[in-house]
Design a protein around this motif. Structure first.
Motif, mmCIF file in Angstrom:
data_model
loop_
_atom_site.group_PDB
_atom_site.id
_atom_site.type_symbol
_atom_site.label_atom_id
_atom_site.label_comp_id
_atom_site.label_asym_id
_atom_site.label_seq_id
_atom_site.Cartn_x
_atom_site.Cartn_y
_atom_site.Cartn_z
ATOM 1 N N PHE A 8 -7.532 1.454 -85.637
ATOM 2 C CA PHE A 8 -8.604 2.365 -86.035
ATOM 3 C C PHE A 8 -8.648 3.641 -85.199
ATOM 4 N N ILE A 9 -7.596 3.902 -84.413
ATOM 5 C CA ILE A 9 -7.631 5.084 -83.549
ATOM 6 C C ILE A 9 -7.557 6.380 -84.352
ATOM 7 N N TRP A 10 -7.136 6.282 -85.605
ATOM 8 C CA TRP A 10 -7.037 7.484 -86.430
ATOM 9 C C TRP A 10 -8.407 8.002 -86.854
ATOM 10 N N ALA A 11 -9.429 7.160 -86.764
ATOM 11 C CA ALA A 11 -10.772 7.562 -87.195
ATOM 12 C C ALA A 11 -11.365 8.524 -86.170
ATOM 13 N N ARG A 12 -11.621 9.754 -86.587
ATOM 14 C CA ARG A 12 -12.121 10.779 -85.675
ATOM 15 C C ARG A 12 -13.513 11.284 -86.044
ATOM 16 N N SER A 13 -13.774 11.433 -87.315
ATOM 17 C CA SER A 13 -15.067 11.971 -87.733
ATOM 18 C C SER A 13 -16.142 10.895 -87.623
ATOM 19 N N PRO A 14 -17.410 11.291 -87.505
ATOM 20 C CA PRO A 14 -18.492 10.297 -87.440
ATOM 21 C C PRO A 14 -18.503 9.354 -88.641
#
Length: 357
Positions: A149-155
């Protein structure tokens, strides 16, 4: 929030435990009204009235929940049993010997195959908690799946991925029996991550109290179990010991971000071990007739090596079928070496104690 949450937590725990522990109402009132920092007479009176009214309601609620308990639907139970069987078979296939039995115990809670000698050794060193699936093991899975899940950047994506993580962890918690310690760890992780994402400033103790209240509302009998008492007592003690310390996030989110003075990490395991041991000692003494005097040595010298052996299983679990056959024997021998070393440590400590006795 704390002014509301703390009395609610105290009342819920009192309702569940007052008969078992023979606690009278004066102790309830004292716990609710402590500390004095925000107290005024009108506040005191209002809090007491609301608390005792809630206590009456909770008595009826507990009776209702007794007759209408929360239970899993049958298809989900079948799915969970199949998942456990598949994972257990996979562990058996890619590992062997005592190491295989150890992994099935710490990853699936299948402790029946652990030898009596190993169980006695862990108990003597005060590290039996390693074999009981708890927050320690939930942390293992959190760290394992976090790279997905490290690709998740936006809230928005972070929130969505947090929900996915939670359901994975909750499914695992159900797989291994949904003990209070496992459920506590999963729910505390969820709330701690929500607090971090929203930057709300909710304290770690409030998160623990909120989870305990929810646990009670789902199963009012849960606080009467030794697992619940040991788990929550230990986590409250650890959070108090690590209060205002960056290492606190290790307990909540199994992560650490920030700066910490060089060398301070050496004392964190000692703080955690001493806090958990001293806080749970009365419960252990009353329920099991005593505690190990060697707990600090076991937790500082043996548990880190056991942790290494747990993490070392990841390549086997993921690539077991592709690795050379002989590697299973190497892992089994490494585990036996660790157990033998722990036995020698226990023997040394016992001899040292006798020489100074």
């Amino acid at each position: 929030m704390g002014m509301t949450l703390k009395p609610l937590f105290v009342v819920c725990m009192f309702s569940a435990l007052h008969q078992l522990w023979h606690i009278d109402l004066s102790m309830l009132a004292g716990a609710i009204l402590f500390p004095k920092s925000w107290r005024t007479f009108p506040n005191d009176l209002l809090v007491l009235i609301l608390s005792f009214s809630l206590l009456c309601v909770l008595q009826d609620y507990e009776s209702w929940r007794y007759w209408y308990p929360v239970s899993l639907i049958e298809p989900l139970e079948v799915m969970l049993d199949r998942s456990v069987a598949v994972f257990s078979e996979h562990i058996t296939t890619v590992t062997e010997g005592g190491y295989s039995r150890f992994l099935r115990a710490v990853l699936l809670g299948q402790k029946d195959d652990i030898s009596a000698e190993t169980t006695a050794l862990f108990k003597a060193l005060g590290i039996s908690h390693v074999l009981a699936i708890s927050g320690f093991h939930i942390g293992f899975w959190i760290v394992c799946i976090r790279p997905l899940f490290i690709w998740a950047r936006s809230p928005l994506t972070r929130g969505a991925m947090l929900i996915v993580q939670f359901f994975i962890l909750y499914y695992y918690a159900l797989m291994v029996g949904a003990s209070p310690s496992v459920l506590r760890a999963v729910w505390m992780f969820l709330f701690a991550r929500v607090v971090a994402l929203r930057n709300s400033g909710t304290s770690s103790l409030q998160i623990a109290m909120l989870v305990a209240i929810g646990h009670y509302l789902v199963n009012p009998k849960a606080p009467q179990s030794i697992s619940f008492q040991l788990s929550y007592t230990a986590v409250f003690a650890i959070l108090l010991a690590l209060r205002s310390n960056d290492a606190e996030q290790l307990v909540l989110q199994y992560s650490f971000r920030g700066h910490i003075r060089k060398g301070n990490w050496f004392f964190v395991p000692i703080q955690i071990s001493l806090a958990a041991w001293s806080a749970t000692l009365p419960i252990v003494q009353g329920s099991f007739g005593g505690a190990s005097p060697y707990f600090l040595f076991g937790n500082l010298l043996v548990v880190p090596l056991i942790t290494v052996m747990i993490w070392a299983s990841v390549p086997l679990l993921v690539f077991g079928g592709l690795l050379p056959e002989g590697i299973k024997g190497w892992y089994a021998r490494a585990w036996e070496t660790l157990v033998n070393g722990a036995e020698q440590l226990l023997l040394f400590l016992e001899q040292l104690g006798q020489s100074h006795g």
